[in-house]
Design an enzyme around this catalytic site. Structure first.
Site, PDB file in Angstrom:
ATOM      1  N   ASP A  12      -1.141   3.498  -6.015  1.00 55.40           N
ATOM      2  CA  ASP A  12      -1.499   4.578  -5.090  1.00 55.40           C
ATOM      3  C   ASP A  12      -0.816   4.342  -3.740  1.00 55.40           C
ATOM      4  O   ASP A  12      -0.887   5.176  -2.841  1.00 55.40           O
ATOM      5  CB  ASP A  12      -3.015   4.757  -4.964  1.00 55.40           C
ATOM      6  CG  ASP A  12      -3.718   3.527  -4.420  1.00 55.40           C
ATOM      7  OD1 ASP A  12      -3.062   2.485  -4.227  1.00 55.40           O
ATOM      8  OD2 ASP A  12      -4.941   3.605  -4.181  1.00 55.40           O
ATOM      9  N   SER A  13      -0.087   3.210  -3.617  1.00 58.40           N
ATOM     10  CA  SER A  13       0.790   3.005  -2.457  1.00 58.40           C
ATOM     11  C   SER A  13       1.799   4.144  -2.364  1.00 58.40           C
ATOM     12  O   SER A  13       2.360   4.399  -1.297  1.00 58.40           O
ATOM     13  CB  SER A  13       1.529   1.667  -2.570  1.00 58.40           C
ATOM     14  OG  SER A  13       2.198   1.585  -3.818  1.00 58.40           O
TER      15      SER A  13
ATOM     16  N   ASP B 246      -2.558   3.164 -11.102  1.00 58.78           N
ATOM     17  CA  ASP B 246      -3.692   2.937 -10.208  1.00 58.78           C
ATOM     18  C   ASP B 246      -4.704   4.061 -10.344  1.00 58.78           C
ATOM     19  O   ASP B 246      -4.334   5.236 -10.430  1.00 58.78           O
ATOM     20  CB  ASP B 246      -3.191   2.935  -8.748  1.00 58.78           C
ATOM     21  CG  ASP B 246      -3.259   1.563  -8.121  1.00 58.78           C
ATOM     22  OD1 ASP B 246      -3.952   0.675  -8.664  1.00 58.78           O
ATOM     23  OD2 ASP B 246      -2.594   1.372  -7.081  1.00 58.78           O
TER      24      ASP B 246
ATOM     25  N   LYS C 134      -5.331   0.261 -13.233  1.00 59.46           N
ATOM     26  CA  LYS C 134      -5.749  -0.774 -12.278  1.00 59.46           C
ATOM     27  C   LYS C 134      -6.780  -0.163 -11.345  1.00 59.46           C
ATOM     28  O   LYS C 134      -6.644   1.001 -10.964  1.00 59.46           O
ATOM     29  CB  LYS C 134      -4.549  -1.287 -11.470  1.00 59.46           C
ATOM     30  CG  LYS C 134      -4.938  -2.267 -10.365  1.00 59.46           C
ATOM     31  CD  LYS C 134      -3.746  -2.954  -9.748  1.00 59.46           C
ATOM     32  CE  LYS C 134      -3.056  -2.195  -8.642  1.00 59.46           C
ATOM     33  NZ  LYS C 134      -3.916  -1.796  -7.492  1.00 59.46           N
TER      34      LYS C 134
ATOM     35  N   GLU D 102      -9.506  -1.247  -7.876  1.00 56.90           N
ATOM     36  CA  GLU D 102      -9.775  -2.231  -6.824  1.00 56.90           C
ATOM     37  C   GLU D 102     -11.255  -2.609  -6.801  1.00 56.90           C
ATOM     38  O   GLU D 102     -12.119  -1.758  -6.996  1.00 56.90           O
ATOM     39  CB  GLU D 102      -9.369  -1.652  -5.457  1.00 56.90           C
ATOM     40  CG  GLU D 102      -7.881  -1.349  -5.367  1.00 56.90           C
ATOM     41  CD  GLU D 102      -7.463  -0.816  -3.992  1.00 56.90           C
ATOM     42  OE1 GLU D 102      -8.292  -0.802  -3.053  1.00 56.90           O
ATOM     43  OE2 GLU D 102      -6.287  -0.420  -3.869  1.00 56.90           O
TER      44      GLU D 102
ATOM     45  N   GLU E  90      -4.270  -9.763  -3.594  1.00 53.99           N
ATOM     46  CA  GLU E  90      -3.458  -9.268  -2.471  1.00 53.99           C
ATOM     47  C   GLU E  90      -3.882  -9.910  -1.156  1.00 53.99           C
ATOM     48  O   GLU E  90      -5.071  -9.903  -0.793  1.00 53.99           O
ATOM     49  CB  GLU E  90      -3.572  -7.737  -2.375  1.00 53.99           C
ATOM     50  CG  GLU E  90      -2.783  -7.170  -1.189  1.00 53.99           C
ATOM     51  CD  GLU E  90      -2.539  -5.680  -1.225  1.00 53.99           C
ATOM     52  OE1 GLU E  90      -2.904  -5.025  -2.219  1.00 53.99           O
ATOM     53  OE2 GLU E  90      -1.963  -5.174  -0.237  1.00 53.99           O
TER      54      GLU E  90
HETATM   55  O1  KIV Z   1      -0.774   0.552  -4.815  1.00 46.68           O
HETATM   56  C1  KIV Z   1      -0.075  -0.468  -4.960  1.00 46.68           C
HETATM   57  O2  KIV Z   1       1.156  -0.450  -4.904  1.00 46.68           O
HETATM   58  C2  KIV Z   1      -0.758  -1.728  -5.201  1.00 46.68           C
HETATM   59  C3  KIV Z   1       0.048  -2.975  -5.074  1.00 46.68           C
HETATM   60  C4  KIV Z   1       0.219  -3.282  -3.642  1.00 46.68           C
HETATM   61  C5  KIV Z   1      -0.553  -4.103  -5.825  1.00 46.68           C
HETATM   62  O3  KIV Z   1      -1.932  -1.737  -5.456  1.00 46.68           O
END
Ligand code: KIV
Length: 290
Positions: free
Chosen positions: A56-57, A95, A125, A127, A194
């Site tokens: 989600d970056s 994500d 993934k 968090e 992280e």
């Molecule tokens: O969203 C993302 O790119 C991430 C990485 C920084 C691990 O969660």
């Protein structure tokens, strides 16, 4: 693929699975990189990376927002579908965006199912530590593999007072370890660490049976992940200290645009080799017709 694309590293041809990721622990380092579209996923896959994270970056590095909080499940599906199309060997992980799993197991199942069905991804993934263990258990029970993410979790940066290094005290490091164990117990096949001190990441890595993937977490992790735009020098904004820049693409791309603009304005582009000709007789007929 151009002739400049190197072949994947030897022994890297078999598709990466959650099982091969688990087995890599202690045997070889895992390589993960983010990608948000087809061309970059294709290049990362051809380079032999193990996992492509549609993070989600992307909300920040490709959508231009100031944080990841406004990224939606629909946007994640859009980008994940493109990355999945480019990856033939790497395991793609998507994500789960902010508030797509925090409300509970039902929300997590419904949104992860959309990522699987509509984007074709095979792992997600999310968090959080102990507090998301029920969601992880439910997803894994439903057949959706999960990567955990603890330490600095950007979706909760406001609670931490910004993007800050986590687990700096012995007490906080112990809590991080409790979270890592809870995620392993819940069924995660890997966990991202992280922005935590390297000794803490080393301790967590030695204490759990699933691979740790570090970002700003030092060399003792079982693998590393970087954000593509940071590592390729495409990000012209702030880049965290833990990033190594492997290329300076922003300058190269901008120079290409500058040169293109100059040549269009001066008439140097297009040149004859960029133009289509016309049969002489047709050209003569055209002249007559005028
Ligand atoms: O969203 C993302 O790119 C991430 C990485 C920084 C691990 O969660």
């Amino acid at each position: 693929m151009s002739s400049h694309t190197p072949p994947p590293p030897k022994g890297a041809e078999a598709p990466v699975t959650t099982l091969s990721v688990r087995k890599a622990k202690g045997a070889r380092k895992l390589v993960m990189v983010t990608a948000y579209d087809y061309p970059f996923a294709l290049l990362a896959d051809a380079a032999g990376v193990d996992m492509i994270l549609v993070g989600d970056s992307g909300g920040m590095v490709v959508m231009g927002r100031k944080d990841t909080l406004s990224v939606t499940v629909d946007e994640m599906i859009h980008h994940t579908r493109m990355a999945v199309a480019g990856a033939s060997r790497a395991l793609v992980v998507a994500d789960m965006p902010f508030m797509s799993y925090e409300p509970g197991v039902d929300a997590a199942l419904a949104n992860a199912a959309r990522l699987v069905r509509e984007a074709g991804v095979r792992a997600v993934k999310l968090e959080g530590g102990r507090e998301v263990a029920p969601q992880v258990k439910a997803l894994v029970a439903a057949g959706i593999p999960v990567v955990g993410h603890i330490g600095l979790t950007p979706q909760r940066a406001a609670v931490f007072g910004g993007f800050k290094v986590q687990a700096k005290t012995a007490a906080a490091a112990e809590m991080l370890l409790v979270d890592a164990r809870a995620l392993e117990e819940a069924g995660c096949f890997a966990v991202v660490l992280e922005a935590v001190p390297a000794p803490v990441a080393g301790l967590v890595t030695r204490s759990i049976g699933i691979p740790t993937i570090g970002i700003g977490a030092g060399p003792e992790c079982d693998g590393q992940v970087l954000v593509l735009h940071d590592m390729l020098g495409l990000n012209t904004g702030h880049v965290p200290r833990f990033v190594k820049k492997y290329a300076g693409l922003a300058g190269i791309v901008q120079n290409a645009f500058v040169q293109y603009a100059e040549e269009v304005r001066s008439g140097a582009f297009p040149a004859s080799e960029h133009c289509f000709g016309m049969d002489e007789a047709e050209a003569a007929a055209l002249k007559k017709a005028k």
